[in-house]
Motif scaffolding. Sequence first.
Motif, PDB file in Angstrom:
ATOM      1  N   PHE A 132       0.614  -0.809  -0.161  1.00  0.00           N
ATOM      2  CA  PHE A 132      -0.254  -0.028  -0.052  1.00  0.00           C
ATOM      3  C   PHE A 132       0.713   1.374  -0.022  1.00  0.00           C
ATOM      4  O   PHE A 132       2.064   0.998   0.280  1.00  0.00           O
ATOM      5  CB  PHE A 132      -1.052   0.066   1.245  1.00  0.00           C
ATOM      6  N   ASP A 133       0.514   2.524  -0.771  1.00  0.00           N
ATOM      7  CA  ASP A 133       0.759   3.141  -0.459  1.00  0.00           C
ATOM      8  C   ASP A 133       2.000   3.912   0.551  1.00  0.00           C
ATOM      9  O   ASP A 133       1.203   3.490   1.915  1.00  0.00           O
ATOM     10  CB  ASP A 133      -0.208   4.713  -0.930  1.00  0.00           C
ATOM     11  N   SER A 134       2.907   4.474   0.623  1.00  0.00           N
ATOM     12  CA  SER A 134       3.929   4.683   1.705  1.00  0.00           C
ATOM     13  C   SER A 134       4.803   5.254   1.000  1.00  0.00           C
ATOM     14  O   SER A 134       5.405   5.277   0.098  1.00  0.00           O
ATOM     15  CB  SER A 134       4.516   3.203   1.851  1.00  0.00           C
ATOM     16  N   PRO A 135       5.691   5.917   2.400  1.00  0.00           N
ATOM     17  CA  PRO A 135       7.152   7.093   2.058  1.00  0.00           C
ATOM     18  C   PRO A 135       8.385   5.940   1.814  1.00  0.00           C
ATOM     19  O   PRO A 135       9.206   6.602   1.520  1.00  0.00           O
ATOM     20  CB  PRO A 135       6.861   8.265   2.319  1.00  0.00           C
ATOM     21  N   SER A 136       8.208   4.787   2.697  1.00  0.00           N
ATOM     22  CA  SER A 136       9.308   3.853   2.460  1.00  0.00           C
ATOM     23  C   SER A 136       9.633   2.777   1.048  1.00  0.00           C
ATOM     24  O   SER A 136       8.187   2.256   1.143  1.00  0.00           O
ATOM     25  CB  SER A 136       9.761   3.481   3.715  1.00  0.00           C
ATOM     26  N   THR A 137      10.202   2.113   1.527  1.00  0.00           N
ATOM     27  CA  THR A 137      10.796   1.547   0.186  1.00  0.00           C
ATOM     28  C   THR A 137      10.047   0.197   1.435  1.00  0.00           C
ATOM     29  O   THR A 137       9.896  -0.498   0.514  1.00  0.00           O
ATOM     30  CB  THR A 137      11.790   1.080  -0.541  1.00  0.00           C
TER      31      THR A 137
ATOM     32  N   GLU B 273       3.924   8.608   9.297  1.00  0.00           N
ATOM     33  CA  GLU B 273       3.809  10.036  10.331  1.00  0.00           C
ATOM     34  C   GLU B 273       2.996  10.914   9.107  1.00  0.00           C
ATOM     35  O   GLU B 273       2.203  11.537   8.836  1.00  0.00           O
ATOM     36  CB  GLU B 273       4.875  10.543   9.974  1.00  0.00           C
ATOM     37  N   ASN B 274       3.063  10.590   7.131  1.00  0.00           N
ATOM     38  CA  ASN B 274       2.231  11.214   6.433  1.00  0.00           C
ATOM     39  C   ASN B 274       0.926  10.679   5.798  1.00  0.00           C
ATOM     40  O   ASN B 274       0.367  11.655   5.459  1.00  0.00           O
ATOM     41  CB  ASN B 274       3.297  10.749   5.606  1.00  0.00           C
TER      42      ASN B 274
ATOM     43  N   ARG C 146       2.215  14.824  10.024  1.00  0.00           N
ATOM     44  CA  ARG C 146       3.127  15.521  10.354  1.00  0.00           C
ATOM     45  C   ARG C 146       3.887  16.603   9.806  1.00  0.00           C
ATOM     46  O   ARG C 146       4.520  17.567  10.385  1.00  0.00           O
ATOM     47  CB  ARG C 146       4.330  14.137  10.365  1.00  0.00           C
ATOM     48  N   TRP C 147       3.379  15.945   8.303  1.00  0.00           N
ATOM     49  CA  TRP C 147       4.610  17.195   8.219  1.00  0.00           C
ATOM     50  C   TRP C 147       3.854  18.074   6.486  1.00  0.00           C
ATOM     51  O   TRP C 147       4.224  18.651   5.706  1.00  0.00           O
ATOM     52  CB  TRP C 147       5.675  16.707   6.614  1.00  0.00           C
ATOM     53  N   SER C 148       2.475  18.565   7.320  1.00  0.00           N
ATOM     54  CA  SER C 148       1.311  19.255   6.369  1.00  0.00           C
ATOM     55  C   SER C 148       1.494  18.669   5.086  1.00  0.00           C
ATOM     56  O   SER C 148       1.352  20.429   4.301  1.00  0.00           O
ATOM     57  CB  SER C 148       1.569  20.597   6.308  1.00  0.00           C
ATOM     58  N   GLU C 149       1.457  17.805   4.238  1.00  0.00           N
ATOM     59  CA  GLU C 149       1.440  17.420   3.117  1.00  0.00           C
ATOM     60  C   GLU C 149       0.109  16.958   2.787  1.00  0.00           C
ATOM     61  O   GLU C 149      -0.245  17.074   1.313  1.00  0.00           O
ATOM     62  CB  GLU C 149       2.079  15.734   2.455  1.00  0.00           C
TER      63      GLU C 149
END
Length: 612
Positions: free
Chosen positions: A203-208, A254-255, A261-264
Amino acid sequence: MLPAPAMYHFPLPEYRHISGEKLAIRIRISSGHELTSVLLRTEPDNEEALTPMVLELDDGRWQWWSASVSISTHDIQFMYSFKILSHTQQFWLDAAGVTKRAPLRHRQFRWLTSNVPPDWIPHQVFYQVFPDRFCNGDSALNVKDNERLYHGTQPVKAMNWGDPILDQGDHLAFYGGDLPGIQQSLDYIRELGATALYLNPVFDSPSTHRYDTQDYLNVDPHLGGNSALQKLCHDVHQRGMKIVLDAVFNHTSENHPWFNRWSESDIEGAYQNTAGVNAQRYFFFDIANPDSYHCWKGAHTLPTLDWSNEHVQDYFCNPSEGAIQYWLSEPYHIDGWRLDVIHMLGDGEGARNNAARMQQIRHAVKEAQPNAMVLGEHFFEATRWLQGDQEDAAMNYYGFATPVRAFFASQDIAYQPCQIDAEDFDEWLTDARTQISFEHQLCQFNLLDSHDTARFFTLVNEQFDVMKQAVMMLMTYPGVPSIYYGDEVGMSGQNDPYCRACFDWTELSWNTELLDWYKTCIALRQNTPVLQTGAYATLHAKGDVFIFIRFDAQHATVIAINRGASSTQRQVTLSQWDCTPNRKEKVIGEAQWQDNTIELPAYGCAVWHLIR
C-alpha cells in the motif's frame, strides 16, 4: 518401580472422531501390563471428570481402549488427557508425552469445537516477496531521485537493479521492483513448486519497506496501483494459487492524513491539532506537545494507532466498507492477511485489550471471507494467539525458525550463541507444538528466514550440506513452509537491510544445486499427503541426530538428519505407527536402513516412505 507402558494417542480418525453426538476417543497401550483401569480425563464444566475407558481389543502386542463423551461447548477447545492405573502406580498421557502426574492445562490434547482454520492452508508452499527487490516489470513505474522527501527532510534515491544495499538509509533506496514484475514471474514461482504468495506491504507509503502506510485503500503507484494488484490476483487465482497481503494496523505513516506530520495533506492531522478529532486516533503522552506521540519502538515515522478509538475500529473492521473487507472482496479477493506486529496492537499507548482487538479483526476477516487466512507475526512464543479465537496461524519463529537456527547455526533469534543438541531441539519443538491444536500446528507458518532476519544460507556460512538439511526440515515438519525470495538460488545477506537485496535474474549466478534441492523437497511435500496433514512423532533425538515420522493410518514417511561431521548408526523402532512396513522406499538421501538400524553419513539426511 516398573517402567511405564508404551502408550499413544494421535490426532487421527482411528484415535478420535465424532460418533453421533459424541466424541469417540481411543488410546493404544502396549500389552503385558497389569492395568486396573484406564480413564479419560475431561473438563466438561471446568471441573475434572474421569470417564472409564473400555478395553476393546488386545492382540498380544497392543491394547486399544475406548470411550465416548459429550463435547462441552463452553470453550472453543475441548481438552482431554488420559490416566492409566496399575495396582501400585499411575501414569498420564498428554500431548507432550507420558508423565507421572496430572498434566498442566496447556499440555492437554485439544479438539476444536469451532473456528477450525481453513482447510486449504496446510496444502500450500508459500513464497515470500519483498516487492521492491524481486522483479522490475515496468520501469516506467520507477521512483525517481529526489522525487519526494522521507520524514520531511530525506530525499529518496533511485537505485540501479542489483546495486549494493546502502549501509545507511536503505529505506530511502528504491530499486524498481513492482507488481507487474511479480506477475511476470508467476511461472517461475509455480515451477519452483510454490502455490501461494505472501507479499510484504504494497500500500501507498513513503519508504521502500512500506510498513509505514499512508493510504490503506490504494496500492503504491510505484508498484502499479490498484489495477496492477487486481491483475496479479487474477493471474494468481487462475493458476490455482493463493495470495496473502501484509496488513500494518498497529501504526501508520507519519504522512497518513490522520497524522499529517509534514502538512502534506489538506486535512488537519493529529500533529497539527493534538486536541482534534484525528488526534484521538493516536496517543499523546502530553497533549500540549505534538512530538510526544507514542510510536512503534521509538520510530517517530511510525505513530501508533489507539484502537480504543471507535473510528479506528470502524475504518478497518466495518463489515460493509472497512479496509480489511475491501481487499478480501472482488475484484481482488485476496486469500488472507498477515498481521504485522499484531501482538503490540491495543488501546492507548500499549497492547491493552490486545486479545479483544485481535478477535475483532478476526471477526471482520471471517465475516468478509470465512475461508480467509489470519496470520499473525510474532517473533516469540505465540500460544495465546493460537487458541482458536484469534489467529489461524503465526509466523513460526519461536516454534520452528529459532530452534532450527539454534540446531544448525548455533545462534538464537538475536544472533547470540545458542548451542543445542537433538534432545534440546526435540524438547523445544515439542513445547511449541503441543500447546496448540493439531489443526493449528498444521497451519503454522514455518520459515528459515525472512525480510527481518539474516539469510539462513549466510547463518550456516553457505555450507550446502547444512542448508540441505534445513530445507528438508522445512518441507517435512508440521506446518506450512515459506520460502523467502531468492533462498532457493543461494541468495545470501546479513540482517536487515542486507537480507533485502535484489533478486539476480541472471541464471548463471544461481546456485543450481541448491535450486534443484529446493524443487526436489517441495515436490516431495506436494506429492506426499502425510507431510501436509499427517500426525507427527519423534523417533530418535540424541546428539547430532534427529529422526521423526509423519503418518496416518495407511501411510508413513520417515525423515532422518545427522548434522554431525562423522557418520553414525542409530536404532529406530516404529511403535508410534500402528503398522509393520513390508518395505522401506528411500526417496531422498544417501543413508541406509537395515532392519532397525539407520546409518547416516556425515552431514547426511534422508527420507523414506514406509510401504505396508
